[in-house]
Design an enzyme around this catalytic site. Sequence first.
Site, mmCIF file in Angstrom:
data_model
loop_
_atom_site.group_PDB
_atom_site.id
_atom_site.type_symbol
_atom_site.label_atom_id
_atom_site.label_comp_id
_atom_site.label_asym_id
_atom_site.label_seq_id
_atom_site.Cartn_x
_atom_site.Cartn_y
_atom_site.Cartn_z
ATOM 1 N N GLY A 8 35.367 18.514 -34.269
ATOM 2 C CA GLY A 8 35.667 19.920 -33.950
ATOM 3 C C GLY A 8 37.159 20.109 -33.738
ATOM 4 O O GLY A 8 37.588 21.010 -33.023
ATOM 5 N N THR A 10 39.377 21.258 -35.597
ATOM 6 C CA THR A 10 39.965 22.477 -36.151
ATOM 7 C C THR A 10 39.611 23.721 -35.333
ATOM 8 O O THR A 10 40.070 24.809 -35.635
ATOM 9 C CB THR A 10 39.493 22.685 -37.612
ATOM 10 O OG1 THR A 10 38.062 22.636 -37.629
ATOM 11 C CG2 THR A 10 40.033 21.596 -38.512
ATOM 12 N N GLN A 12 39.279 25.867 -31.494
ATOM 13 C CA GLN A 12 40.220 26.174 -30.411
ATOM 14 C C GLN A 12 40.465 24.967 -29.510
ATOM 15 O O GLN A 12 41.613 24.566 -29.266
ATOM 16 C CB GLN A 12 39.655 27.327 -29.565
ATOM 17 C CG GLN A 12 40.343 27.461 -28.201
ATOM 18 C CD GLN A 12 39.678 28.473 -27.295
ATOM 19 O OE1 GLN A 12 40.114 29.604 -27.235
ATOM 20 N NE2 GLN A 12 38.637 28.071 -26.576
ATOM 21 N N ASP A 13 39.393 24.368 -28.984
ATOM 22 C CA ASP A 13 39.578 23.274 -28.031
ATOM 23 C C ASP A 13 40.142 22.047 -28.719
ATOM 24 O O ASP A 13 40.955 21.320 -28.140
ATOM 25 C CB ASP A 13 38.237 22.901 -27.377
ATOM 26 C CG ASP A 13 37.709 24.019 -26.507
ATOM 27 O OD1 ASP A 13 38.337 25.101 -26.472
ATOM 28 O OD2 ASP A 13 36.673 23.814 -25.845
ATOM 29 N N LEU A 61 28.948 15.607 -38.767
ATOM 30 C CA LEU A 61 28.070 15.187 -37.674
ATOM 31 C C LEU A 61 26.621 15.009 -38.121
ATOM 32 O O LEU A 61 25.864 14.297 -37.477
ATOM 33 C CB LEU A 61 28.074 16.243 -36.552
ATOM 34 C CG LEU A 61 29.204 16.223 -35.533
ATOM 35 C CD1 LEU A 61 28.838 17.147 -34.388
ATOM 36 C CD2 LEU A 61 29.456 14.822 -35.019
ATOM 37 N N SER A 127 27.821 23.036 -22.088
ATOM 38 C CA SER A 127 28.145 24.463 -21.993
ATOM 39 C C SER A 127 27.466 25.132 -20.809
ATOM 40 O O SER A 127 26.313 24.840 -20.481
ATOM 41 C CB SER A 127 27.685 25.146 -23.276
ATOM 42 O OG SER A 127 27.664 26.539 -23.102
ATOM 43 N N GLU A 129 26.294 27.879 -20.921
ATOM 44 C CA GLU A 129 25.127 28.604 -21.459
ATOM 45 C C GLU A 129 23.831 27.869 -21.111
ATOM 46 O O GLU A 129 22.759 28.468 -21.100
ATOM 47 C CB GLU A 129 25.241 28.755 -22.967
ATOM 48 C CG GLU A 129 26.305 29.738 -23.429
ATOM 49 C CD GLU A 129 25.986 31.182 -23.075
ATOM 50 O OE1 GLU A 129 24.828 31.598 -23.212
ATOM 51 O OE2 GLU A 129 26.916 31.889 -22.648
ATOM 52 N N TYR A 151 21.196 27.992 -29.195
ATOM 53 C CA TYR A 151 22.429 27.233 -28.952
ATOM 54 C C TYR A 151 22.344 26.495 -27.619
ATOM 55 O O TYR A 151 22.611 25.290 -27.535
ATOM 56 C CB TYR A 151 23.633 28.184 -28.954
ATOM 57 C CG TYR A 151 24.886 27.568 -28.388
ATOM 58 C CD1 TYR A 151 25.613 26.634 -29.120
ATOM 59 C CD2 TYR A 151 25.340 27.900 -27.112
ATOM 60 C CE1 TYR A 151 26.757 26.057 -28.597
ATOM 61 C CE2 TYR A 151 26.482 27.329 -26.588
ATOM 62 C CZ TYR A 151 27.188 26.405 -27.329
ATOM 63 O OH TYR A 151 28.316 25.831 -26.801
HETATM 64 P P1 GDP Z 1 29.014 33.227 -24.918
HETATM 65 O O1 GDP Z 1 29.091 33.324 -23.429
HETATM 66 O O2 GDP Z 1 29.213 31.822 -25.429
HETATM 67 O O3 GDP Z 1 27.835 33.900 -25.493
HETATM 68 O O4 GDP Z 1 30.350 33.966 -25.432
HETATM 69 P P2 GDP Z 1 30.576 35.383 -26.155
HETATM 70 O O5 GDP Z 1 32.043 35.604 -26.094
HETATM 71 O O6 GDP Z 1 29.968 35.384 -27.513
HETATM 72 O O7 GDP Z 1 29.770 36.461 -25.256
HETATM 73 C C1 GDP Z 1 29.976 36.585 -23.879
HETATM 74 C C2 GDP Z 1 29.185 37.778 -23.361
HETATM 75 O O8 GDP Z 1 29.764 38.974 -23.868
HETATM 76 C C3 GDP Z 1 27.701 37.828 -23.737
HETATM 77 O O9 GDP Z 1 26.959 38.179 -22.580
HETATM 78 C C4 GDP Z 1 27.627 38.960 -24.743
HETATM 79 O O10 GDP Z 1 26.373 39.645 -24.745
HETATM 80 C C5 GDP Z 1 28.713 39.876 -24.239
HETATM 81 N N1 GDP Z 1 29.204 40.800 -25.249
HETATM 82 C C6 GDP Z 1 29.255 42.151 -25.137
HETATM 83 N N2 GDP Z 1 29.729 42.697 -26.248
HETATM 84 C C7 GDP Z 1 29.983 41.703 -27.120
HETATM 85 C C8 GDP Z 1 30.498 41.672 -28.459
HETATM 86 O O11 GDP Z 1 30.794 42.698 -29.058
HETATM 87 N N3 GDP Z 1 30.646 40.424 -29.032
HETATM 88 C C9 GDP Z 1 30.319 39.275 -28.358
HETATM 89 N N4 GDP Z 1 30.508 38.090 -28.949
HETATM 90 N N5 GDP Z 1 29.814 39.290 -27.096
HETATM 91 C C10 GDP Z 1 29.654 40.483 -26.490
#
Ligand code: GDP
Length: 325
Positions: A8, A10, A12-13, A61, A127, A129, A151
């Site tokens: 990974g 390429t 950000q991290d 991978l 993560s 998540e 994920y």
């Molecule tokens: P994650 O925490 O890895 O899912 O990182 P993300 O940057 O994709 O999303 C973070 C949070 O932002 C999640 O709760 C999304 O539902 C919320 N979110 C709200 N609007 C948006 C959007 O337009 N794009 C993305 N990517 N996330 C959004």
Amino acid sequence: MARALITGVTGQDGAYLAALLLGKGYEVHGLLHRHGGSEAVQDRLRRLGCSDSVAMVDGNLIDLSSLIRLLDRVKPDEIYNLAAQSFVRMSWDQPLLTTQVTAIGTANMLEAVRIASPGARYFQASSSEMFGKAETPAQNEATHFHPRSPYASAKVFAHCLVQNYRDAFGLFGCNGIMFNHDSPLRGIEFVLRKITDGAARISLGLATDLAMGNLEARRDFGHARDYVRAMWLMLQQDKPDDYVVATGRAASIRDLCRIAFAHVGLDYQDHVRVDPAFLRPVDVDVTVGDATRARRKLGWAPETSLEQMISEMVESDLARWKARM
Ligand code: GDP
């Protein structure tokens, strides 16, 4: 000279970690998953001035034998497994691909280490998540996982497997439970970068509004530059362990919009609208990390505030768009 392999590289991290390790005198090898040309793929490394200093090796991978041959050749002292299909929303559309890369890919990597490089130290990017529907106000290493996306489920599998290999085979393996972290190098599909890019475009008159999803979700946002330092510190300890890496502060997506638009002198309420297309089948309401262990055992603390990071990102997006105008 210590040798590191970054999967990974390429992303950000990968770019920030490569820059950190090169600065410490490491020989850095990066796993390159070539799809088409490698030029655009190396853009992040180039922006940090290290694309010529990282030795790129082809591999994937999901191809175990390519990993074994790679480890045999490179003989790394430290391995940082950062590669994943890491976009949560896409994992709903491509759950099998996500599982293949993020879960099975980690199993392949661990098998390759066990076979070809058992003495290497191994970092796994876990993560926040994985916590999903949070049971406690702040999550630490003892908090139960309740993954809420393909994920996150794949990341839980990978996390547990690192622990299994540590217990069963004595692998020096560390899981870093990384809360959201951003920077100007963050992909545009992630929420904060989408917002800083949108604020920049709107302030330059290139757009009028920004369609967003769930504005009430709350996350703990840190800077990738700070978070890769925690990864490195984990592999310098006497014993392997798992660590939460987080700031301890939650901000809502609405807060991010407010701060980013205010940076360019705008009120986000005049430009941000909610579009159901960006809502997820299920979302994680709030995650906040408790990084006490990392602070105590690694002496780690974030150095960049949320406001500083958002300013840096908006400025970077402004400069990029201005250069195109
Ligand atoms: P994650 O925490 O890895 O899912 O990182 P993300 O940057 O994709 O999303 C973070 C949070 O932002 C999640 O709760 C999304 O539902 C919320 N979110 C709200 N609007 C948006 C959007 O337009 N794009 C993305 N990517 N996330 C959004």
